[in-house]
Write a protein that holds these residues in place. Structure first.
Motif, PDB file in Angstrom:
ATOM      1  N   PHE A   1     -27.468   2.887  -3.030  1.00 10.28           N
ATOM      2  CA  PHE A   1     -26.042   3.178  -2.892  1.00 10.28           C
ATOM      3  C   PHE A   1     -25.847   4.623  -2.443  1.00 10.28           C
TER       4      PHE A   1
ATOM      5  N   LYS B   1     -21.944  -2.436  -9.487  1.00  8.83           N
ATOM      6  CA  LYS B   1     -22.933  -2.181  -8.439  1.00  8.83           C
ATOM      7  C   LYS B   1     -23.848  -3.398  -8.266  1.00  8.83           C
TER       8      LYS B   1
ATOM      9  N   LYS C   1     -22.973  -6.480  -8.788  1.00  6.28           N
ATOM     10  CA  LYS C   1     -22.151  -7.488  -8.087  1.00  6.28           C
ATOM     11  C   LYS C   1     -22.122  -7.214  -6.578  1.00  6.28           C
ATOM     12  N   GLU C   2     -22.031  -5.939  -6.201  1.00  7.61           N
ATOM     13  CA  GLU C   2     -22.043  -5.592  -4.774  1.00  7.61           C
ATOM     14  C   GLU C   2     -23.374  -5.997  -4.138  1.00  7.61           C
TER      15      GLU C   2
ATOM     16  N   GLU D   1     -23.519  -9.797  -3.632  1.00 16.89           N
ATOM     17  CA  GLU D   1     -22.704 -10.238  -2.493  1.00 16.89           C
ATOM     18  C   GLU D   1     -23.391  -9.930  -1.165  1.00 16.89           C
TER      19      GLU D   1
ATOM     20  N   GLU E   1     -13.442  -5.350 -10.426  1.00 17.26           N
ATOM     21  CA  GLU E   1     -13.575  -6.477  -9.498  1.00 17.26           C
ATOM     22  C   GLU E   1     -12.213  -6.951  -8.993  1.00 17.26           C
TER      23      GLU E   1
ATOM     24  N   GLY F   1     -13.567  -4.160  -6.135  1.00 20.62           N
ATOM     25  CA  GLY F   1     -14.987  -3.913  -6.288  1.00 20.62           C
ATOM     26  C   GLY F   1     -15.346  -2.440  -6.237  1.00 20.62           C
ATOM     27  N   TYR F   2     -16.567  -2.151  -6.591  1.00 26.70           N
ATOM     28  CA  TYR F   2     -17.016  -0.765  -6.762  1.00 26.70           C
ATOM     29  C   TYR F   2     -16.907   0.060  -5.484  1.00 26.70           C
ATOM     30  N   LEU F   3     -17.422  -0.456  -4.372  1.00 25.85           N
ATOM     31  CA  LEU F   3     -17.431   0.316  -3.134  1.00 25.85           C
ATOM     32  C   LEU F   3     -16.015   0.597  -2.641  1.00 25.85           C
ATOM     33  N   GLU F   4     -15.152  -0.391  -2.738  1.00 22.98           N
ATOM     34  CA  GLU F   4     -13.763  -0.206  -2.316  1.00 22.98           C
ATOM     35  C   GLU F   4     -13.073   0.857  -3.169  1.00 22.98           C
TER      36      GLU F   4
END
Length: 387
Positions: A115, A163, A165-166, A169, A317, A321-324
């Motif tokens: 990441f 993280k 979960k990302e 996906e 979520e 989500g984390y990145l967003e």
């Protein structure tokens, strides 16, 4: 059910000793994590099952030095070392990982986080390269970074799940048994045991969403957050307790960061590692699967942390989500708010650090604004305010 007779006897004894009827006003103590801690436990509502580790006993990990080759079986490597045989190796450098092709009998683990927190992305190419290696665990999810930046316990675990979960996906659910979690263990002895145990619960809950029954591989290291460069001897005491928390809490591997903080010597590296040796070989706490199981206090704190962490994960979520949320600055602000609150507790002396805010050696002070930025996740030691 609580044993009312025992509780009443205890209350009467404490009232007599404290010479007041208002004992709970005195005994109830705040904590910056917002966890409810009772003055006495005589039962637990929902006893937890035994929480296993991936490893049979906790790996004791040392920073590599040639003088330790004969005695140490698990090394953290930042650079290439030839002819290390029958060792467990934790690879901490992506350039080093490119040139490693382990045999089936080798025990290699990646400590390389894929990441990029600043850009809010996953390095997909690096992730796929690491997955192509014959490692026992290929991808590291690093939340030690967040703990050292001041994230709360609940935030650390929720971020770890988010993280994960990302990655699922992007790379598929098979990633669940290929990840390693790098966790920093703080100085709150029982809370940190409960943190690792709670993470096992919530990670297993996430895995069941994908019809698997996985447990996390936890690489636990001592935190930088509570360490000082003006009173280094106390760093040794703090990190020894952190290592004990990690072993009792069920970490699969432990690593002690150098207690000198801002410099390293051969002697300090050896002493830092031998903290683990004392705990493992004299106390034998690294071999138990779930040593704190059955402690009413730890069980109750474990349950609270697990519930709050899962709730925050769901919130992350639901909001993209984390990145967003990294791109939006939500994660940075969340950590910043807790880190600043924690720093205020240190500034006010509610969190005590000997040699820093208690019996200080220096008469200097920086402001919170000098140390923290709500738009950036960055590691800050509490003691930096006073150094």
């Amino acid at each position: 059910m609580p044993n009312t007779e025992i509780l009443t006897d205890w209350e009467n004894l404490v009232k007599k000793q404290l010479k007041t009827e208002e004992i709970y006003t005195i005994l109830n103590k705040e904590n910056v994590e917002g966890i409810v801690v009772k003055p006495m436990y005589d039962s637990v509502e929902k006893p937890l099952r035994n929480l296993p580790k991936v490893e049979e006993s906790t790996h004791l990990v040392a920073a590599y030095h040639e003088s330790l080759e004969e005695d140490v079986y698990a090394f953290l490597l930042n650079q290439n070392v030839e002819d290390l045989q029958e060792k467990t190796l934790f690879i901490n450098n992506k350039d080093l990982a490119e040139h490693i092709s382990p045999e089936d009998t080798d025990q290699y683990f990646s400590l390389i986080d894929v990441f990029d927190e600043k850009l809010g992305i996953i390095n997909e190419q690096l992730a796929k390269e690491l997955l192509g290696k014959n490692f026992k665990r290929n991808i590291c999810i690093d939340i030690s970074f967040h703990q050292n930046a001041g994230a709360s316990i609940n935030q650390q675990l929720a971020i770890a799940l988010a993280k994960t979960k990302e990655l699922i996906e992007l790379l598929g659910e098979q990633i669940l048994n290929k990840v390693l979690f790098r966790v920093a263990v703080g100085g709150n002895y029982f809370f940190e045991m409960a943190k690792l145990r709670a993470f096992k619960l919530v990670f297993n809950q996430l895995s069941k969403e994908y019809d698997t029954n996985e447990i996390p591989y936890i690489f636990a290291e001592t935190t930088w957050r509570n360490k000082s460069i003006t009173d280094r001897e106390n760093n040794l005491i703090r990190s020894t307790l952190e290592l004990a928390s990690a072993m009792i809490g069920g970490a699969d591997a432990v690593f002690s960061n150098n207690y000198l903080v801002d410099k390293r010597t051969e002697n300090s590296e050896e002493i830092s590692f031998k903290q683990q040796i004392v705990l493992a070989y004299e106390s034998i706490i690294n071999v138990f699967e779930d040593a704190s199981n059955g402690s009413y206090y730890v069980e109750d704190v474990t349950r609270q942390i697990a519930e709050e962490a899962w709730s925050l994960f769901v919130e992350i979520e639901e909001q993209g989500g984390y990145l967003e949320l990294l791109k939006q600055g939500f994660i940075q602000k969340k950590i910043y708010d807790h880190a600043v609150e924690e720093q205020k507790w240190v500034e006010e002396g509610k969190i005590k650090l000997i040699g820093v805010n208690l019996y200080p050696k220096l008469d200097v002070k920086k402001s919170i604004e000098d140390l923290y930025n709500e738009k950036e996740i960055k590691a800050v030691r509490w003691a930096e305010m006073f150094e």
